[in-house]
Every structure is written in C-alpha cells, then in structure tokens.
Design a protein around this motif. Structure first.
Motif, PDB file in Angstrom:
ATOM      1  N   ARG A 190       0.664  31.677  45.476  1.00 34.10           N
ATOM      2  CA  ARG A 190       1.493  30.463  45.436  1.00 34.10           C
ATOM      3  C   ARG A 190       1.893  30.139  44.002  1.00 34.10           C
ATOM      4  NH1 ARG A 190       0.495  24.718  45.341  1.00 34.10           N
ATOM      5  NH2 ARG A 190       2.182  23.618  46.404  1.00 34.10           N
ATOM      6  N   ASP A 193       4.752  32.420  43.075  1.00 37.60           N
ATOM      7  CA  ASP A 193       5.979  32.047  43.777  1.00 37.60           C
ATOM      8  C   ASP A 193       6.573  30.749  43.227  1.00 37.60           C
ATOM      9  OD1 ASP A 193       5.962  34.280  45.361  1.00 37.60           O
ATOM     10  OD2 ASP A 193       4.967  33.326  47.064  1.00 37.60           O
ATOM     11  N   ARG A 197      10.435  29.863  41.826  1.00 35.75           N
ATOM     12  CA  ARG A 197      11.226  28.689  42.204  1.00 35.75           C
ATOM     13  C   ARG A 197      11.626  27.893  40.965  1.00 35.75           C
ATOM     14  NH1 ARG A 197      11.564  26.465  47.124  1.00 35.75           N
ATOM     15  NH2 ARG A 197      11.334  24.370  46.263  1.00 35.75           N
ATOM     16  N   GLN A 210      11.539  29.824  49.546  1.00 38.34           N
ATOM     17  CA  GLN A 210      11.483  30.834  48.487  1.00 38.34           C
ATOM     18  C   GLN A 210      12.840  31.477  48.214  1.00 38.34           C
ATOM     19  OE1 GLN A 210       8.238  30.100  46.793  1.00 38.34           O
ATOM     20  NE2 GLN A 210       9.139  32.027  46.168  1.00 38.34           N
ATOM     21  N   SER A 234      12.869  35.558  47.192  1.00 37.01           N
ATOM     22  CA  SER A 234      11.968  36.283  46.296  1.00 37.01           C
ATOM     23  C   SER A 234      10.545  35.792  46.498  1.00 37.01           C
ATOM     24  CB  SER A 234      12.384  36.079  44.833  1.00 37.01           C
ATOM     25  OG  SER A 234      12.367  34.699  44.501  1.00 37.01           O
ATOM     26  N   SER A 235       9.612  36.714  46.610  1.00 30.68           N
ATOM     27  CA  SER A 235       8.204  36.346  46.753  1.00 30.68           C
ATOM     28  C   SER A 235       7.324  37.523  46.352  1.00 30.68           C
ATOM     29  CB  SER A 235       7.882  35.924  48.197  1.00 30.68           C
ATOM     30  OG  SER A 235       8.093  37.009  49.086  1.00 30.68           O
ATOM     31  N   ARG A 237       3.993  39.796  46.867  1.00 30.34           N
ATOM     32  CA  ARG A 237       3.194  40.193  48.029  1.00 30.34           C
ATOM     33  C   ARG A 237       2.145  41.222  47.618  1.00 30.34           C
ATOM     34  NH1 ARG A 237       5.020  38.893  52.933  1.00 30.34           N
ATOM     35  NH2 ARG A 237       3.816  40.576  53.865  1.00 30.34           N
TER      36      ARG A 237
END
Length: 877
Positions: A190, A193, A197, A210, A234-235, A237
């Motif tokens: 988080r 991410d 943002r 996201q 976009s994230s 992982r």
C-alpha cells in the motif's frame, strides 16, 4: 419450484444445523503444469529491483484542522497543505520525503526526528473569507460584502503522530521463494501504491483508485455530454519472479467541460433549453463542479433553485444611501443584469445552487462552465457503452507501444521516495514462458467428432447431438419491420439441416400499431391479451421479435411474464440480417431451452473425466450482479448454477435470490429452519435436489466451486462463509459426511495482459501461464482459453483456494480449459469457464425482473412457472 421433499431426508437432519467445519486456510501451490506446447510470451509486468531491502517505512497519522477548529477532509486541499508543510518545515522533518494518501496517513523511509509534531501551515491567497448576510433566498456568488481579510493567507493546524513500522522486506521474495502474505506485506504494498498515486496527483491527473488520467489522454467521444479518456493503472505486485510493477491501459468516463446548458442539452438529447427535464437535470448535476465565469471561482452544485432566475429572490445588503446596512429583496436575474453587462438568456430557467443546504447560493446557468477532468459515474446507455468499447480497443502491438511509452514518459522509479528505498524498475516487459493446451474434442450428432481450431468451431454440415422437436409454437412481433412468415420458413429449413424437426407455427401475432409508443409493460400485457384471444391454449414455445437489438425495454417485462406467469419458453430475436449462421445460433439457444443437447465434450460423452467420472461431482458457478452506477438502492442479485445429469459437465440449472445492495457474499445459499416456513430452503437446496433427480438418485460426494466477482481480500470469506452455507445445506439433506471441495475464484477484472513475444496477433486459445508472474506462494494461474479477434485478449486469472479433491496441476488446468468449451449457446471457447459465464448471465437477467421495494425492503424474485423451471438457466439465453 421443486420442494426438498423430492429428496429423502434423514430423521436427524434438523439436529445438524450447527457450525459445520473448521476454518479453511488458502492452499499453497502444489506444482506447475507440464502439458501443452511451449510459447514465448511477454507481459505488462516490469521487474522491480530493491537495493536496500532492510528499509523500514514509518507510518504516521495526520490530523488537519482550520483556524476555527473544523476538520479539513478534502483531498485536494489536504495535498496542497502537505506540499506546503514539506516546503516550510523540511528541515524539521530531517529532509525526509513524505508519501501521503490525501486523507489521514503518511509514510516516510525511516523515522522522523520525533514521534509527534504540531505544525501551523499557511496557504497563500487560495481562499477567501466572506461576511455574507443571507435570508430566505440566499445570495449569488460574489454578491456578499467581503471582509478586509478577503485574500489574506489562511492558517491551518497539522498534527502528525507516529503509528507503526512497516518493513519493506515483507514483500520481497528471497531466492528460496519464501513469502509471507501477512498484513505487513499488504501494508508495504500500500505504501508503494500510494507513492504512485501521489506522483499522478502532482501531475494534475484525475485519480480513480490505482488509475490516473490526463486531460489530454486520448479522448473518445461517446455522446450525451460525456467522453471516454485513456489513462493508466499502476500497482506493485509480489510475484514468483520477485516484485513487479503492473502497468495497464485504463479507460474512464468524464464530463465534457464547457457550458452547463450545452451539457444538459447533449445529455438529454434535446435541441433547446425549454425541452430539458429539470427533475432529471437536478439529479444529474448534483455534486458536479463548475467555474463561475464572472468570478473565476469553482463551486460544487448541490441542486437547482425552486423558481426561475427572474423569480428567485435573495436578500442583499444595501451598500450606500440612507438605508446602508439594511437589506432588500432582489431577483437573481435583476441582480446580474444590473451588476454585469452580459445579456442573460436564462431568465426563465432555474439557477444552479452552489451553496450549502441551509445557505443557498444561486448562479444563472450561462455563468457556469463544467470544469475539466470530472469523472462521470452515472450509468451509460447501451449505445454509449458500445461506442466506448469500440473506441477503447487496442490491438496487441498498439497496446505494447502505449505501455512502453508510458514507462519511459513517467519514469516511476525517479520519484525521490522510491529512490530512497533503492528501488529501480526495468523499462522492458517481463518475458515469461507459457504453454498452449490442446483443445478438447467435441461430439456432435451422428457420432461425429471434431477438434476445434484456435477455440472456434461451427455447425456447418453438422447435426445437433440431441435435437428437440419444436411443436406447438407461435411468433409474436413487437412492431419490427420484417416478414414473420419468411422468418418461420427459414428457421424450419435451417432446423432440418441441423436435425431439428420444426412444425409450422400455428399463429403469427403482430402488435397493434396504437401500442407501439406505449410503456414497455403495457405493450407486453396487450400482446399477452391478444395472444390469449387468438389461441386459448398457450403454445409450448414463442419466438419473439423485438423492435431493438440488445437494448429493448420490452425484454425484461416479456421474459418475466412468460416465464413466471404463463410458463412459456421464449426466444427473443431482432433479425437485422437473416443468414444460416444467425439462424443456427438461434436454434442452438432454442434447443437448449427445450432440453436438447447441442454438443458434448468427447471426454464426458465417453465418461472419461479424471476424478469426476467415477465419483458423483457437482460443479457450481457463483456470481452476484449489482445495480448500475448511481443506483445504491437497487438490490443485488445472487445467482448460482449447478451441474446436473452427472457425469455430464455441460448441463446446468440456475437458482437466484435478491440480497442487500452491494453485498458481495451470497447470503441465501442456505436458509435456517425458521425461514423455511416461507417455502424457501435456499439456493443450494434447489441445486442439490436437481442433481439428485437427474443423476440416478446420487448425492454429490465432490463439489467444485467456481466463484466470480470477489477480490483477494474476500477469499477467506468465500471459504469460511459461503462454503459453510453449502455444507449446512448438504447436511440438511440427511448426510453427516461432508463432501470434498475444490474452490476456485475466477477473475476477469485484473490488469495482467499476455502478448506473443514474436508476432502481432493475440496469444492462441488455450494459453496458460503458471510461473514467474503468478503469486509467490498461493496456487494461481492465468489462462486465455478463447481466441481474441478484436483488441487485446484478457486472460482469466484462476485462484485455487482449496483442493480437497486432489487434482494435479495438469488435470485441473485441462478441466478448466475443457469447461470453456461447454457453453451450449456458443461456437467459440469462452474467456472464462461456462459455469461462471452462466451464473453471470443468470444474475444479470434475473436483475431485469426485480423492482425496488417502496418500503426499502429487498424484494423477492418471482418464482418461475413449473413448466419452465427444469431448464431454468437456459430460459434466459
């Protein structure tokens, strides 16, 4: 509906309503598949390197209040305040970069010099303080007397308090592949991410979870005053190959910026303001942001004035003369006419209310423009959806270029916060090896075998496996300009070539012209009444010709009355062009509804399905359909389809119930005894009884569940809430043993794409990937069972949560691949297994039956007529 008494119950069944099982844990990967031909692929995952794995994120809570002590909770102003705080107090923060979520949390790399801070932050000239005297009608923006502090800086209090430590290494996969998917790992993801943002917010983008969107991001016109806009999701992982950044193209809908009146005319498809429906306009405009052209200030709309601009009064202070300081009433129209030289054409139209509920503030419509980058959250029309899908498609090479350009343009790893973690991101897509599974053999009529090619087949020169004769049928036409007699002749001729015996229709019923513009329900009721006059005994089947394709308002009322009240199977068509292929597709649906079988898998025809053919196995598909955007009051519809006629895996029955709006977990799989007096024993009771009735009086000893529509955070709820309900329903049937379960979540709403490393076309049907980009420890894989013809294929993402049955990776992947070829209404492999596809269709179609209850209660779905309930799912094809 069939009652549970159809199935013998044990005398002790009532005592079994108690907690049924231990808590299940999500299973880990048992290995990878080996079958299929290898294929080189690339994906939209970009490898992430971390040079400082021992970094620890420090989490702090943020509290922002204004001068008078009111909490500040707007993300826009909160981000501005935190930016100003960093500029002003950077040395107090030891120069550490802040990752701020726009609300109440921020993160740093390493600790701040102290655990608690109280800062005073000054924002220069961004806000004004007005001393307004308001009565009755309120005051238009800019008409109040401003205080001497009008454009002076405004002070805010920002408090920062330490909350927690989050080690970065919890999301890193070591060389031995160890990974702990605990809360710390989710928190660390988080943080990363939030950094993405924050980057997008600093570039002035519209943020949607996201995803982020620029104002110039490839606009797509769809009409109605709105447009599509392209952006990026976009994230970060964690994957089996290490940490990766997943970038994908995303699309959202925004308002067309410009005059409010022009938007309303386009939105309601009218030519003049006098034609605007102002009740609809008030609902549409609520919460939209506008800029007042006479003051260059932004406001949020809360509604419309009750009276037209030339009648809407407000109280205004007198500035000079003997009555200075007193108030007088004036209309909004007269005030703007006296104060501004621009002509006002909206004298007879409502004003926008941009004030507060107890303090209205009115502006004439033509003084207001919608600001840019406002997301449109209302439901789109069928035409708008079709245009958006068409214009947002990208072929594989085009999407690859778009993604690679984004990686070079945005330079995600250049962010100071990420640089402080030693994070760098590769600019090239991740290479991965996939496998292409062999398609299953299909069995048609006359004992013909056929191997599909790239996920496709047809019925040219083929017969249906088990055709059902069509007798005692009629055609009804809701004012579509066509020759119904010609349609019937062509259908009969096509049926002969497919092995279906079709009698001539005994009636052709045309809608009376005077009802063509009536309400949909009235049109259907008039048609039913006319049918009963022409033939007192109801037909066994009706072919219904609708006036519009896909978006006809008649479909829902027609299906509801025919299936719940009249007990008549129906097939709806809108034959723009009649061809052999079109008629064949129609006949596939009709044959399924009447109980026939179009084709079977070769392995089920020969009773040779591994781990299923010898042990009675029930296959379930589960989904929940929610109301359209902006309709929070509409009940959700839960639908479950269950296989029947074991050992077949191609035939299904559906059951559905309404539940509370936006509730994702299905709460009606099992009904406690105190609720069964209403005649509802729950969804699973219906499906267990149907399985028992059609499977030589056998009860399932194995249950395979395919669950759609849930996120990773809900996986444990599926295992320990929904599976528990299924077990309780099974035990009520008199069984003390619990079946073995295999539980699989099927996701399509994800952002992983697969591309051929060599070649411009989509990946071939049957492509599967279970290495490198999958979860570090959980049992998941990607499968693209279908052949993508238009745009870029999206694979299904399957998560195996539980596997008590004990499938090998190859057996499970081949079973799932085969289940993509059993859709009785299709001649192509489906992108997701048929049980999930059926559940999705059933939930969506049942949703057209329900209405919102006036007393706020969730209404029950109407029960189907006994004449059609045995083929419950196929009624909706």
């Amino acid at each position: 509906m069939e009652k549970s008494s159809s199935l013998p119950l044990s005398p002790i069944s009532i005592e079994l309503e108690k907690p049924s099982h231990r808590d299940y844990d999500i299973t880990t990967r048992r290995g990878v598949g080996t079958t299929g031909n290898p294929i080189e692929l690339c994906t939209n995952h970009f490898n992430v390197s971390v040079r400082q794995p021992d970094v620890v994120f420090y989490q702090y809570t943020v509290s922002i209040t204004s001068e008078n002590g009111d909490a500040v909770d707007g993300k826009g102003i909160s981000r501005k305040l935190m930016d100003q705080l960093f500029k002003t107090y950077s040395s107090d923060l030891d120069g550490k970069r802040l990752a701020y979520d726009g609300e109440k949390t921020l993160y740093t790399v390493g600790p701040l010099p102290q655990n608690n801070f109280d800062f005073q932050v000054i924002l220069e000239g961004s806000f004004s303080k007005r001393d307004c005297s308001v009565s009755d009608g309120g005051s238009p923006s800019g008409t109040c007397k401003r205080s001497k502090r009008s454009f002076l800086p405004r002070s805010y209090k920002v408090q920062i308090h330490f909350a927690a430590k989050i080690p970065l290494k919890t999301i890193l996969v070591t060389q031995r592949g160890s990974y702990t998917a605990d809360k710390s790992a989710q928190d660390a993801l988080r943080v990363l991410d939030i950094v993405l943002r924050q980057q997008a917010a600093e570039r002035g983008c519209l943020l949607v979870r996201q995803a982020f969107f620029h104002s110039d991001g490839h606009p797509m016109e769809v009409g109605g005053g709105v447009k599509g806009i392209r952006g990026f999701h976009s994230s970060f992982r964690p994957t089996h190959g290490g940490l990766s950044l997943n970038i994908d193209v995303s699309t959202t809908i925004i308002l067309e910026p410009g005059p409010v009146l022009e938007f309303l005319k386009a939105n309601q498809s009218v030519e003049t303001p006098r034609q605007i429906d102002w009740v609809k306009a008030a609902k549409m405009l609520k919460h939209m942001r506008v800029k007042a052209t006479h003051r260059n200030m932004e406001f949020k709309i809360i509604g419309l004035s009750q009276k037209p601009c030339n009648q809407q009064l407000f109280s205004m202070k007198i500035k000079d003369g003997e009555r200075e300081g007193q108030t007088r009433d004036i209309t909004v129209y007269d005030y703007f006419k006296q104060t501004y030289t621009e002509p006002i054409s909206s004298a007879y139209l409502p004003c926008l209310d941009v004030g507060k509920p107890n303090r209205p503030n009115y502006l004439p419509l033509e003084f207001c423009n919608l600001v840019s980058l406002q997301r449109y959250t209302k439901a789109l029309s069928g035409r708008q959806r079709a245009l958006l899908v068409e214009k947002s498609r990208q072929k594989p090479l085009e999407r690859i270029k778009t993604l690679n350009d984004a990686m070079h343009t945005y330079c995600f790893d250049k962010d100071p916060f990420l640089a402080g973690c030693g994070i760098s991101i590769e600019k090239q897509m991740t290479q991965v090896e996939g496998r292409v599974l062999k398609p299953p053999m299909l069995k048609f009529g006359k004992n013909e075998d056929f191997e599909p090619c790239n996920g496709r087949w047809n019925f040219n020169n083929k017969m249906l496996l088990e055709p059902k004769a069509i007798k005692n049928w009629a055609i009804v036409n809701f004012s579509f300009p066509c020759d119904s007699s010609h349609i019937s002749r062509e259908l009969i001729s096509c049926g002969m070539r497919k092995g279906i015996e079709i009698d001539r229709p005994f009636a052709l019923v045309e809608e009376d012209p005077q009802y063509k513009k009536a309400a949909p329900v009235e049109r259907v009721e008039k048609m039913i009444a006319k049918m009963k006059l022409k033939f007192p005994d109801p037909p066994h089947f009706i072919l219904c010709v609708l006036p519009e394709r896909k978006t006809s308002d008649i479909y829902g009322p027609w299906k509801k009355i025919c299936l719940t009240e009249e007990g008549i199977h129906t097939q709806c068509i809108c034959p723009v062009k009649i061809s052999d292929q079109y008629l064949t597709n129609v006949l596939l649906k009709i044959n399924s509804k009447l109980g026939g079988i179009n084709s079977l898998l070769g392995i089920e025809y020969s009773y040779n399905i591994p781990l299923i053919n010898k042990i009675p196995t029930l296959i379930l598909g589960m989904d929940v359909s929610h109301g359209s955007p902006g309709r929070a009051d509409v009940p959700s519809v839960a639908a479950v389809v269950g296989s029947k006629c074991w050992p077949l895996i191609s035939r299904y029955r559906a059951a559905a119930r309404t539940q509370s709006p936006r509730l994702e977990m299905i709460d009606s799989l099992f009904q406690p005894i105190e609720n069964t007096e209403k005649g509802d024993n729950g969804i699973m009771n219906e499906l267990f009884v149907e399985f028992y009735r059609t499977s030589r009086s056998r009860k399932p000893k194995q249950i395979i569940i395919f669950r759609d529509g849930v996120s990773e955070s809900q996986f444990n709820q599926v295992l320990n809430i929904e599976v528990d309900q299924i077990i309780k329903a099974y035990q009520r049937l008199g069984e003390s043993d619990v079946p073995k379960f295999t539980v699989i979540v099927a996701q399509k709403n994800h952002h992983t794409k697969l591309f051929k490393a060599k070649g411009p076309e989509n990946v071939p049907a049957g492509t599967v990937v279970d290495t490198k980009i999958v979860h570090p420890t959980n049992y998941d894989f990607y499968m693209c069972a279908h052949a993508g013809i238009i745009g870029t294929s999206r694979p299904a993402h399957y998560h195996v949560l539980l596997d008590e049955i004990g499938f090998s990776p190859d057996d499970l992947q081949n079973l799932i691949h085969s289940l993509s070829y059993v859709n009785q209404r299709s001649t192509t492999a489906t992108s997701i297994v048929a049980p999930v596809r059926y559940a999705h269709l059933a939930a969506a179609q049942f949703a057209k039956f329900e209405d919102v209850s006036e007393d706020g209660k969730v209404p029950e779905l109407p029960r189907l007529h006994e004449n059609v309930e045995t083929n419950m799912f196929f009624c909706f094809c």
